[in-house]
Design a protein around this motif. Sequence first.
Motif, PDB file in Angstrom:
ATOM      1  N   LEU A  11     -13.886 -17.568   5.292  1.00  0.00           N
ATOM      2  CA  LEU A  11     -14.969 -16.772   5.866  1.00  0.00           C
ATOM      3  C   LEU A  11     -16.188 -17.668   6.085  1.00  0.00           C
ATOM      4  O   LEU A  11     -16.142 -18.858   5.795  1.00  0.00           O
ATOM      5  CB  LEU A  11     -15.273 -15.594   4.952  1.00  0.00           C
ATOM      6  CG  LEU A  11     -14.117 -14.587   4.943  1.00  0.00           C
ATOM      7  CD1 LEU A  11     -13.494 -14.492   3.579  1.00  0.00           C
ATOM      8  CD2 LEU A  11     -14.556 -13.244   5.430  1.00  0.00           C
ATOM      9  N   ALA A  12     -17.259 -17.112   6.574  1.00  0.00           N
ATOM     10  CA  ALA A  12     -18.439 -17.912   6.930  1.00  0.00           C
ATOM     11  C   ALA A  12     -19.058 -18.612   5.724  1.00  0.00           C
ATOM     12  O   ALA A  12     -19.501 -19.749   5.813  1.00  0.00           O
ATOM     13  CB  ALA A  12     -19.474 -17.031   7.618  1.00  0.00           C
ATOM     14  N   ASN A  13     -19.103 -17.922   4.590  1.00  0.00           N
ATOM     15  CA  ASN A  13     -19.707 -18.501   3.387  1.00  0.00           C
ATOM     16  C   ASN A  13     -19.311 -17.652   2.183  1.00  0.00           C
ATOM     17  O   ASN A  13     -18.570 -16.674   2.315  1.00  0.00           O
ATOM     18  CB  ASN A  13     -21.238 -18.585   3.530  1.00  0.00           C
ATOM     19  CG  ASN A  13     -21.862 -17.250   3.894  1.00  0.00           C
ATOM     20  OD1 ASN A  13     -21.511 -16.208   3.344  1.00  0.00           O
ATOM     21  ND2 ASN A  13     -22.790 -17.273   4.848  1.00  0.00           N
ATOM     22  N   ASP A  50     -15.893 -20.291  -3.149  1.00  0.00           N
ATOM     23  CA  ASP A  50     -16.844 -20.516  -2.062  1.00  0.00           C
ATOM     24  C   ASP A  50     -16.516 -19.571  -0.901  1.00  0.00           C
ATOM     25  O   ASP A  50     -16.431 -18.389  -1.097  1.00  0.00           O
ATOM     26  CB  ASP A  50     -16.858 -21.977  -1.627  1.00  0.00           C
ATOM     27  CG  ASP A  50     -17.365 -22.901  -2.739  1.00  0.00           C
ATOM     28  OD1 ASP A  50     -18.264 -22.485  -3.471  1.00  0.00           O
ATOM     29  OD2 ASP A  50     -16.846 -24.019  -2.863  1.00  0.00           O
ATOM     30  N   ALA A  51     -16.288 -20.114   0.287  1.00  0.00           N
ATOM     31  CA  ALA A  51     -16.029 -19.266   1.457  1.00  0.00           C
ATOM     32  C   ALA A  51     -14.562 -18.892   1.580  1.00  0.00           C
ATOM     33  O   ALA A  51     -14.189 -18.134   2.463  1.00  0.00           O
ATOM     34  CB  ALA A  51     -16.478 -19.994   2.721  1.00  0.00           C
ATOM     35  N   ASN A  52     -13.707 -19.422   0.703  1.00  0.00           N
ATOM     36  CA  ASN A  52     -12.261 -19.195   0.804  1.00  0.00           C
ATOM     37  C   ASN A  52     -11.793 -18.033  -0.063  1.00  0.00           C
ATOM     38  O   ASN A  52     -12.150 -17.927  -1.231  1.00  0.00           O
ATOM     39  CB  ASN A  52     -11.494 -20.449   0.392  1.00  0.00           C
ATOM     40  CG  ASN A  52     -11.689 -21.567   1.387  1.00  0.00           C
ATOM     41  OD1 ASN A  52     -11.469 -21.389   2.569  1.00  0.00           O
ATOM     42  ND2 ASN A  52     -12.118 -22.721   0.899  1.00  0.00           N
ATOM     43  N   LEU A  53     -10.970 -17.197   0.546  1.00  0.00           N
ATOM     44  CA  LEU A  53     -10.311 -16.093  -0.147  1.00  0.00           C
ATOM     45  C   LEU A  53      -8.826 -16.436  -0.178  1.00  0.00           C
ATOM     46  O   LEU A  53      -8.274 -16.871   0.834  1.00  0.00           O
ATOM     47  CB  LEU A  53     -10.531 -14.792   0.637  1.00  0.00           C
ATOM     48  CG  LEU A  53      -9.903 -13.539   0.071  1.00  0.00           C
ATOM     49  CD1 LEU A  53     -10.756 -13.033  -1.083  1.00  0.00           C
ATOM     50  CD2 LEU A  53      -9.821 -12.475   1.152  1.00  0.00           C
ATOM     51  N   VAL A  80     -15.505 -12.301  11.391  1.00  0.00           N
ATOM     52  CA  VAL A  80     -14.904 -13.519  11.920  1.00  0.00           C
ATOM     53  C   VAL A  80     -14.443 -14.381  10.747  1.00  0.00           C
ATOM     54  O   VAL A  80     -15.218 -14.659   9.825  1.00  0.00           O
ATOM     55  CB  VAL A  80     -15.916 -14.306  12.788  1.00  0.00           C
ATOM     56  CG1 VAL A  80     -15.325 -15.623  13.258  1.00  0.00           C
ATOM     57  CG2 VAL A  80     -16.361 -13.461  13.965  1.00  0.00           C
ATOM     58  N   ALA A  81     -13.181 -14.756  10.780  1.00  0.00           N
ATOM     59  CA  ALA A  81     -12.616 -15.590   9.722  1.00  0.00           C
ATOM     60  C   ALA A  81     -11.421 -16.352  10.283  1.00  0.00           C
ATOM     61  O   ALA A  81     -10.868 -15.984  11.317  1.00  0.00           O
ATOM     62  CB  ALA A  81     -12.179 -14.735   8.531  1.00  0.00           C
ATOM     63  N   THR A  82     -11.040 -17.397   9.593  1.00  0.00           N
ATOM     64  CA  THR A  82      -9.846 -18.168   9.938  1.00  0.00           C
ATOM     65  C   THR A  82      -8.822 -17.924   8.855  1.00  0.00           C
ATOM     66  O   THR A  82      -9.150 -17.999   7.669  1.00  0.00           O
ATOM     67  CB  THR A  82     -10.181 -19.676   9.994  1.00  0.00           C
ATOM     68  OG1 THR A  82     -11.244 -19.874  10.915  1.00  0.00           O
ATOM     69  CG2 THR A  82      -8.979 -20.487  10.414  1.00  0.00           C
ATOM     70  N   THR A  83      -7.593 -17.624   9.257  1.00  0.00           N
ATOM     71  CA  THR A  83      -6.547 -17.425   8.259  1.00  0.00           C
ATOM     72  C   THR A  83      -5.451 -18.448   8.453  1.00  0.00           C
ATOM     73  O   THR A  83      -5.177 -18.880   9.575  1.00  0.00           O
ATOM     74  CB  THR A  83      -5.925 -16.010   8.340  1.00  0.00           C
ATOM     75  OG1 THR A  83      -5.294 -15.853   9.594  1.00  0.00           O
ATOM     76  CG2 THR A  83      -6.971 -14.932   8.126  1.00  0.00           C
TER      77      THR A  83
END
Length: 195
Positions: A11-13, A50-53, A80-83
């Motif tokens: 995610l963004a942060n 951090d920004a990672n799930l 908005v996120a990158t998976t």
Amino acid sequence: MADDWRVRVELANDNARREFVQLLQDGLSPLGTDLAQALQGGHVSISGDDANLFVYADSRPQAEHAHAVILSELEHHRIVATTSTVEHWLADEERWDNEPADERWEDDVTEKGYAPWEVRVECRARHEAVALEKTLEAEGYQPIRQWSHLIIGAATRDDAEALAARLHGEVEAGGAIVWEEAIDSHVVRPFVFFG
């Protein structure tokens, strides 16, 4: 083996990750609820850094279903996120299957012309640092001396630890690594700190 499949969501942060986790805890959208039916009876765990799930599952199908739920919730909330694709933990190699095999970050840094590990030595006086610098150069090292401080590059952590033990210094990741990590984390620390 449990928890050896995962999906990574960037995610963004950190705040955006925490907010998304809260949305998941508050309940799923209608589509997310429908998709989550495939997860019934299984266990899926979520953690963050951090920004990672990270979404962990016991099997590939379970991870794929969890991935679909996550994607639907991101879309529903217009986040908005990158998976990642579904990743599998290779226990014998201690890496995720999407990471290159046998890649050593030290080799990558060395190829760029930097030492992956550094030994930092603080001498009592400038003349001691100059003498140690000359000794190390005679041994094939290329120390960097600044006043009474020396920074000596090493190819491996073992080499750095052996040199640090001999010189009573401290081992740190090489300056190029620290700088790269600082840029990636948006925290710039261009200085080397001594005692």
